[in-house]
Design a protein around this motif. Structure first.
Motif, PDB file in Angstrom:
ATOM      1  N   HIS A  72       0.863  -1.191   0.000  1.00  0.00           N
ATOM      2  CA  HIS A  72       0.000   0.000   0.000  1.00  0.00           C
ATOM      3  C   HIS A  72       0.892   1.231   0.000  1.00  0.00           C
ATOM      4  O   HIS A  72       1.221   1.768   1.057  1.00  0.00           O
ATOM      5  N   GLY A  73       1.292   1.666  -1.179  1.00  0.00           N
ATOM      6  CA  GLY A  73       2.134   2.868  -1.264  1.00  0.00           C
ATOM      7  C   GLY A  73       3.479   2.665  -0.599  1.00  0.00           C
ATOM      8  O   GLY A  73       4.268   1.807  -0.995  1.00  0.00           O
ATOM      9  N   LYS A  74       3.715   3.449   0.458  1.00  0.00           N
ATOM     10  CA  LYS A  74       5.009   3.395   1.137  1.00  0.00           C
ATOM     11  C   LYS A  74       4.988   2.444   2.333  1.00  0.00           C
ATOM     12  O   LYS A  74       5.871   2.505   3.202  1.00  0.00           O
ATOM     13  N   ALA A  75       4.022   1.543   2.355  1.00  0.00           N
ATOM     14  CA  ALA A  75       3.927   0.543   3.427  1.00  0.00           C
ATOM     15  C   ALA A  75       3.212  -0.688   2.858  1.00  0.00           C
ATOM     16  O   ALA A  75       2.670  -0.648   1.749  1.00  0.00           O
ATOM     17  N   GLY A  76       3.207  -1.747   3.614  1.00  0.00           N
ATOM     18  CA  GLY A  76       2.513  -2.944   3.153  1.00  0.00           C
ATOM     19  C   GLY A  76       2.593  -4.068   4.172  1.00  0.00           C
ATOM     20  O   GLY A  76       3.339  -3.996   5.160  1.00  0.00           O
ATOM     21  N   PHE A  77       1.806  -5.100   3.917  1.00  0.00           N
ATOM     22  CA  PHE A  77       1.758  -6.275   4.788  1.00  0.00           C
ATOM     23  C   PHE A  77       2.150  -7.508   3.991  1.00  0.00           C
ATOM     24  O   PHE A  77       2.132  -7.523   2.764  1.00  0.00           O
ATOM     25  N   TYR A  90       4.700  -6.283   8.915  1.00  0.00           N
ATOM     26  CA  TYR A  90       4.339  -4.940   8.455  1.00  0.00           C
ATOM     27  C   TYR A  90       5.629  -4.256   8.024  1.00  0.00           C
ATOM     28  O   TYR A  90       6.591  -4.166   8.798  1.00  0.00           O
ATOM     29  N   VAL A  91       5.652  -3.762   6.773  1.00  0.00           N
ATOM     30  CA  VAL A  91       6.857  -3.175   6.202  1.00  0.00           C
ATOM     31  C   VAL A  91       6.573  -1.720   5.827  1.00  0.00           C
ATOM     32  O   VAL A  91       5.663  -1.453   5.035  1.00  0.00           O
ATOM     33  N   ARG A  92       7.338  -0.780   6.401  1.00  0.00           N
ATOM     34  CA  ARG A  92       7.217   0.644   6.088  1.00  0.00           C
ATOM     35  C   ARG A  92       8.545   1.140   5.527  1.00  0.00           C
ATOM     36  O   ARG A  92       9.627   0.786   6.011  1.00  0.00           O
ATOM     37  N   LEU A  93       8.447   1.987   4.522  1.00  0.00           N
ATOM     38  CA  LEU A  93       9.635   2.550   3.899  1.00  0.00           C
ATOM     39  C   LEU A  93      10.519   3.253   4.930  1.00  0.00           C
ATOM     40  O   LEU A  93      11.740   3.042   4.971  1.00  0.00           O
TER      41      LEU A  93
END
Length: 514
Positions: A72-77, A90-93
């Protein structure tokens, strides 16, 4: 490139792998130091609330296979699978940095990664790892089956068990239960004073059962050898040698047909107890199966197909009683005295065949009846009309002498032997004897089997002179038994086919184009 795989999907994944390498990641690194497995993270943190996790900020390093991914944009699961469980990440830029986030965007379902971070709960309450660093471990160049229908083709499931285990979580449960079953059996027998032993898989004579063997050749000795059809005669040699209680969980090989209950390579438990008989084996078997079911399922009751099976009670029938109980009236009238009369039994076959054909079952062939004794026909009738009806645990006793070359005769009726087979779910699960220990009688039995071999019966037992010699040194009265591990696993996992409980069942070779 494997056949039958879309080449464009593979090429896309290969390009992603190169892009991952270009980011500076090793394509196939040698190791990854995990601090916790996925099941450990789930078990240790499941009791904690979101507030408790936020306060503790527990750091972990885990690894697993990506089963879902939702950028999801600059983050994701994503969800990682490992050890039979799944865990969200959970991964965030801004948390992992540009390089690791670029890796995240290049990942596909099936890829293996390592994740370092801390445990928290999302707004929906799901236990999750907040990633602070990612490590690439391996690319799934081949795509996993589409998640909305999974891997359902049984041919592919059996042939590519690695894929089956990846995407069908219930399959892992089957083999975990199988492992528990084997451990429970070992624990039970060890507590009963049994010693686990190993006997040869390659034997100069195929003995211990009536089955067609596989043949191999030893080049250095220039001799033919047979893959083991049973360890029985070797285990009884150990009884002669003074090992009074022995068991072996062994692989057997029989060059016979394949069905939902038969695989040419299968696992058998065999155990022998000096100074015991088949009645002792019955009592031991009941205790063993109850203990095993409790260890695997936590209960002595379970479902198998459409039936509810209970190990709380075991029935006992003679083979004659079973035939008479389940003999179809439409096949004609059958009485107990007829079961001792070869001609009277042979006369029943035409009527039985009419009934079999009416129910879509192949009739009994004429060569299965010709020159057969009454005991052989009784066993044939039992297999034909009774076996499938024995759903609840049932010991079938009093087997004919003709089909039991290794068992003691009953003193009150020498035409029958002290033997039982245990049936559950319509399948034979166990086979046991009061073991024959008279060397001269054993020679006579072997000679009868040898006569059958000379007439073309490839399953008849060969004469084993060394085994007769061992008996001649004196074998104590002994009870012995074999239990099919695969079929018992089928029962305790509610599996329809033996192939469902063998990790790599035998299949025809794949056909390749070209």
């Amino acid at each position: 490139m494997p056949e039958n795989e879309p080449s464009d999907l593979i090429q896309q994944r290969e390009k992603k792998l190169q892009a991952i390498i270009d980011l500076g990641f090793e394509a196939y690194p040698r190791k990854y130091d995990v601090t916790r497995t996925i099941p450990q993270v789930v078990a240790e943190n499941a009791p904690l609330t979101a507030e408790e996790l936020a306060a503790l900020k527990i750091s972990v390093r885990v690894a697993g296979r990506i089963m879902t991914i939702r950028p999801h944009g600059k983050a994701g699961f994503a969800h990682l699978a490992g050890g039979g469980q799944r865990l969200q990440i959970y991964v965030r830029l801004d948390a992992v940095g540009e390089r690791d986030f670029e890796l995240y965007k290049l990942l596909d379902l099936g890829d293996l990664i390592g994740v370092e971070g801390y445990v928290f709960r999302t707004r929906t309450g799901e236990l999750t790892i907040h990633a602070e660093r990612l490590q690439f471990l391996a690319k799934a160049v081949l795509p996993l089956p589409e998640k909305w229908h999974g891997l359902t083709d049984v041919e592919i499931r059996y042939r590519q068990r690695y894929l089956d285990l990846m995407v069908n979580e219930e399959v892992r449960t089957v083999f975990e239960r199988r492992g528990k079953l084997v451990r429970a059996i070992r624990d039970f027998l060890e507590a009963e004073g049994y010693l686990e032993v190993e006997t040869p898989m390659m034997q100069p004579l195929a003995g211990g059962a009536m089955a067609r063997p596989f043949i191999t050749h030893h080049n250095a000795l220039d001799i033919d050898l047979y893959l083991r059809i049973a360890p029985e005669l070797y285990l009884k040699r150990l009884i002669v040698g003074g090992l009074d209680r022995v068991y072996e969980i062994n692989r057997n090989f029989r060059n016979e047909g394949i069905s939902t209950q038969h695989n040419p390579e299968f696992t058998m438990l065999e155990f022998y107890q000096a100074y015991a008989d088949y009645h002792d084996m019955i009592a031991l078997t009941e205790r063993l199966l109850r203990r095993a079911a409790e260890a695997v399922l936590g209960s002595v009751e379970f479902d198998f197909g459409e039936h509810h099976v209970s190990f709380a009670k075991f029935e006992q029938l003679t083979m004659k009683e079973a035939v008479l109980r389940f003999w179809p009236a439409e096949a004609g009238n059958l009485t107990e005295p007829q079961l001792d009369d070869t001609q009277a039994m042979a006369a029943q076959v035409p009527g039985l065949n009419v009934w079999l054909q009416k129910h879509g079952v192949a009739p009994i062939a004429s060569d299965a009846v010709e020159n057969k004794r009454s005991g052989e026909l009784l066993a044939l009738f039992f297999e034909t009309v009774a076996e499938e009806h024995l759903i609840q645990p049932t010991f079938i006793v009093d087997y004919p002498l003709e089909v039991s070359p290794l068992s003691k005769q009953k003193p009150e009726d020498p035409n029958f032997v002290e033997r039982f087979e245990l049936y559950i779910g319509g399948m034979e699960i166990a086979n046991a004897f009061s073991e024959l220990n008279d060397p001269e009688e054993q020679r006579n039995r072997f000679q009868y089997q040898q006569n059958l071999r000379e007439k073309g019966d490839l399953t008849a037992h060969a004469i084993d002179e060394d085994y007769i010699r061992a008996l001649s040194y004196g074998m104590p009265p002994t009870g012995g038994e074999g239990i099919g591990i695969d079929r018992l696993t089928m029962l305790l996992t509610n599996s329809k086919s033996i192939r469902d409980v063998i990790l790599f069942p035998l299949l025809r070779p794949e056909k390749h184009n070209g």
